[in-house]
Motif scaffolding. Sequence first.
Motif, mmCIF file in Angstrom:
data_model
loop_
_atom_site.group_PDB
_atom_site.id
_atom_site.type_symbol
_atom_site.label_atom_id
_atom_site.label_comp_id
_atom_site.label_asym_id
_atom_site.label_seq_id
_atom_site.Cartn_x
_atom_site.Cartn_y
_atom_site.Cartn_z
ATOM 1 N N PHE A 304 23.589 -16.817 3.355
ATOM 2 C CA PHE A 304 22.812 -15.672 2.896
ATOM 3 C C PHE A 304 23.477 -15.043 1.682
ATOM 4 N N SER A 305 22.651 -14.410 0.859
ATOM 5 C CA SER A 305 23.131 -13.670 -0.313
ATOM 6 C C SER A 305 22.182 -12.501 -0.538
ATOM 7 N N SER A 306 22.663 -11.499 -1.236
ATOM 8 C CA SER A 306 21.852 -10.301 -1.452
ATOM 9 C C SER A 306 21.231 -10.319 -2.841
ATOM 10 N N PHE A 307 20.160 -9.570 -2.991
ATOM 11 C CA PHE A 307 19.490 -9.434 -4.287
ATOM 12 C C PHE A 307 18.878 -8.042 -4.362
ATOM 13 N N GLU A 308 18.561 -7.626 -5.585
ATOM 14 C CA GLU A 308 17.989 -6.303 -5.783
ATOM 15 C C GLU A 308 16.553 -6.282 -5.273
ATOM 16 N N LEU A 309 16.248 -5.315 -4.426
ATOM 17 C CA LEU A 309 14.897 -5.181 -3.896
ATOM 18 C C LEU A 309 13.981 -4.507 -4.903
ATOM 19 N N ILE A 310 12.701 -4.868 -4.843
ATOM 20 C CA ILE A 310 11.688 -4.117 -5.573
ATOM 21 C C ILE A 310 11.477 -2.802 -4.831
ATOM 22 N N ARG A 311 11.504 -1.711 -5.542
ATOM 23 C CA ARG A 311 11.403 -0.406 -4.898
ATOM 24 C C ARG A 311 9.979 0.134 -4.981
ATOM 25 N N CYS A 312 9.686 1.062 -4.095
ATOM 26 C CA CYS A 312 8.445 1.822 -4.213
ATOM 27 C C CYS A 312 8.519 2.676 -5.480
ATOM 28 N N GLU A 313 7.371 2.871 -6.108
ATOM 29 C CA GLU A 313 7.338 3.741 -7.275
ATOM 30 C C GLU A 313 7.670 5.177 -6.855
ATOM 31 N N ASP A 314 8.177 5.928 -7.818
ATOM 32 C CA ASP A 314 8.482 7.330 -7.534
ATOM 33 C C ASP A 314 7.186 8.041 -7.142
ATOM 34 N N PRO A 315 7.133 8.646 -5.956
ATOM 35 C CA PRO A 315 5.879 9.267 -5.531
ATOM 36 C C PRO A 315 5.561 10.559 -6.274
ATOM 37 N N GLY A 316 6.526 11.086 -7.017
ATOM 38 C CA GLY A 316 6.325 12.353 -7.696
ATOM 39 C C GLY A 316 6.619 13.534 -6.787
ATOM 40 N N THR A 317 6.287 14.713 -7.263
ATOM 41 C CA THR A 317 6.520 15.947 -6.499
ATOM 42 C C THR A 317 5.230 16.765 -6.499
ATOM 43 N N PRO A 318 4.838 17.304 -5.366
ATOM 44 C CA PRO A 318 3.604 18.106 -5.343
ATOM 45 C C PRO A 318 3.720 19.308 -6.271
ATOM 46 N N GLN A 319 2.577 19.680 -6.908
ATOM 47 C CA GLN A 319 2.557 20.926 -7.679
ATOM 48 C C GLN A 319 2.824 22.080 -6.733
ATOM 49 N N PHE A 320 3.679 22.994 -7.157
ATOM 50 C CA PHE A 320 4.110 24.145 -6.351
ATOM 51 C C PHE A 320 4.932 23.686 -5.135
ATOM 52 N N GLY A 321 5.590 22.537 -5.245
ATOM 53 C CA GLY A 321 6.459 22.035 -4.173
ATOM 54 C C GLY A 321 7.719 21.413 -4.744
ATOM 55 N N TYR A 322 8.551 20.870 -3.872
ATOM 56 C CA TYR A 322 9.814 20.268 -4.287
ATOM 57 C C TYR A 322 10.245 19.231 -3.242
ATOM 58 N N LYS A 323 11.181 18.365 -3.651
ATOM 59 C CA LYS A 323 11.723 17.342 -2.748
ATOM 60 C C LYS A 323 12.872 17.931 -1.935
ATOM 61 N N VAL A 324 12.827 17.719 -0.647
ATOM 62 C CA VAL A 324 13.929 18.117 0.230
ATOM 63 C C VAL A 324 14.943 16.991 0.335
ATOM 64 N N HIS A 325 14.470 15.745 0.374
ATOM 65 C CA HIS A 325 15.349 14.569 0.520
ATOM 66 C C HIS A 325 14.704 13.391 -0.187
ATOM 67 N N ASP A 326 15.531 12.599 -0.877
ATOM 68 C CA ASP A 326 15.054 11.376 -1.538
ATOM 69 C C ASP A 326 16.023 10.256 -1.212
ATOM 70 N N GLY A 327 15.571 9.287 -0.396
ATOM 71 C CA GLY A 327 16.455 8.214 0.074
ATOM 72 C C GLY A 327 16.594 7.032 -0.849
ATOM 73 N N GLY A 328 15.912 7.012 -2.007
ATOM 74 C CA GLY A 328 16.148 5.943 -2.966
ATOM 75 C C GLY A 328 14.981 5.027 -3.241
ATOM 76 N N HIS A 329 13.852 5.161 -2.546
ATOM 77 C CA HIS A 329 12.618 4.420 -2.843
ATOM 78 C C HIS A 329 12.673 2.945 -2.491
ATOM 79 N N PHE A 330 13.699 2.471 -1.774
ATOM 80 C CA PHE A 330 13.688 1.083 -1.333
ATOM 81 C C PHE A 330 13.138 1.003 0.086
ATOM 82 N N ALA A 331 12.837 -0.216 0.540
ATOM 83 C CA ALA A 331 12.170 -0.407 1.831
ATOM 84 C C ALA A 331 12.953 0.267 2.946
ATOM 85 N N GLY A 332 12.226 1.019 3.762
ATOM 86 C CA GLY A 332 12.858 1.700 4.878
ATOM 87 C C GLY A 332 13.378 3.081 4.546
ATOM 88 N N SER A 333 13.442 3.440 3.258
ATOM 89 C CA SER A 333 13.929 4.774 2.890
ATOM 90 C C SER A 333 12.769 5.764 2.888
#
Length: 512
Positions: A304-333
């Motif tokens: 086995f060997s590792s490789f860079e995963l394709i990440r989910c696109e940045d979902p953005g931030t709701p208007q009049f809101g903010y991010k509490v936590h951002d795990g990195g946009h990869f699978a499972g985060s």
Amino acid sequence: MQFIPVHSFRLPHMDFSARACTSSAHPQTFTNANCLCRSLLAAGPLQASRRRHPDPSGLLAGVFFTFHTFHLESGHDYLLITENGSFTQPLRQLTGSRLPAPISAGLYGNFTAQVRFISDFSMSYEGFNITFSEYDLEPCEEPEVPAYSIRKGLQFGVGDTLTFSCFPGYRLEGTARITCLGGRRRLWSSPLPRCVAECGNSVTGTQGTLLSPNFPVNYNNNHECIYSIQTQPGKGIQLKARAFELSEGDVLKVYDGTNNSARLLGVFSRSEMLGVTLNSTSSSLWLDFVTDAENTSKGFELQFSSFELIRCEDPGTPQFGYKVHDGGHFAGSSVSFNCDPGYSLRGSEELLCLSGERRTWDRPLPTCVAECGGTIKGEASGQVLSPGYPAPYEHNLNCIWTIEADAGCTIGLHFLVFDTEEVHDVLRIWDGPVESGVLLKELSGPALPRDLHSTFNSVVLQFSTDFFTSKQGFAIQFSGLCLPSSSPSLFVLLPDTNLPSSTLEPFIFPFM
């Protein structure tokens, strides 16, 4: 007890092959006074300026004792010989009149010997006459290299060490380091280790190997072996088979995750995995190898060997809101959100990046909206906004907000923005419940009202609009005002006072 030193010298710095060590006054009877005599004898490669040169093979020398006469008071006078500097467990403890057999000392890597003679206050005899000489210390035999291992070390003399490590996928069973011990018959300090392929394994890293039990020897029947691979967050795992040979009925299941409830990547038997490449969509793989009661086979060697995963696109931030936590946009985060004061979150507060060939979030981005009404309890401060703020509010609304502070507290209101259709779109503010409370103020138009203060621990805001013109609305900041329970005072909060808008302090009347 009287201490009388007899000898203190080292063989390597003396040009001789044999010397004598005798008891005090030998051959006459030694004195019967209490005495303790020590001798230090050392052997090793002689310096080039002395009689012999060091053996190019690295052989060293020990100390060889030959006894010519020996007569001590049995059980009372002793001759102790040791080779590690400690006389608590000597190599030999001699007494009596029997002539001892020759003794080889300096065998365990320090190549020295120590002699101690102890006599008591009573009988005295002839004593002893010993000659000592050096002799070559033979090296240990070169050990084999265990199967599937690597050996480090090229010297096999007394005190030399060898270290062993296993090929990838194998586990070292036994001691990783062995030392050549002294003795007439050279031995290594421990048996040779061996490298074994176990049933199941848990590995972490960017590359490695997994082996079936006993590989390349046949695996056993009726086994279930669990293997797990964990690489760095944000990386996937690629799995290939260098060797794959299973019997009919024996299977290897590969899951895209941390357990067997994750997505199944494939089920393989016989030689079905040869030429196949599996790519995880997360940083974990789970393998389940199951064998039946029938035939066995060679098994598998997986890399086995590792490789860079394709990440989910940045979902953005709701208007009049903010991010509490951002795990990195990869699978499972995950990414979680919250809203600014006065706004309510519509949708899921947490989004999860899904596994799979196409990276997507499990839910749409939530929105933050200013709701038409609501109940706020136990908040020390916050905001109430007209529906849709800062956009104009809608027609035909009837919105009710209830703000409830802790018991014993009151509520202050400070107007940040206020603009409604005068007379037709009205905000009414009640001190306490609508049914039993007091109307503090009825507001409309573009003028910014002064601060208001309740006398109860709750206020109700009722906003009614008609079908015609709409304006920006309002933004009101509220805060709880609490008097310490130990203070003997009474709140009297008067509606619509002329206090400056910058203060929310209540009137306080002490009890008389």
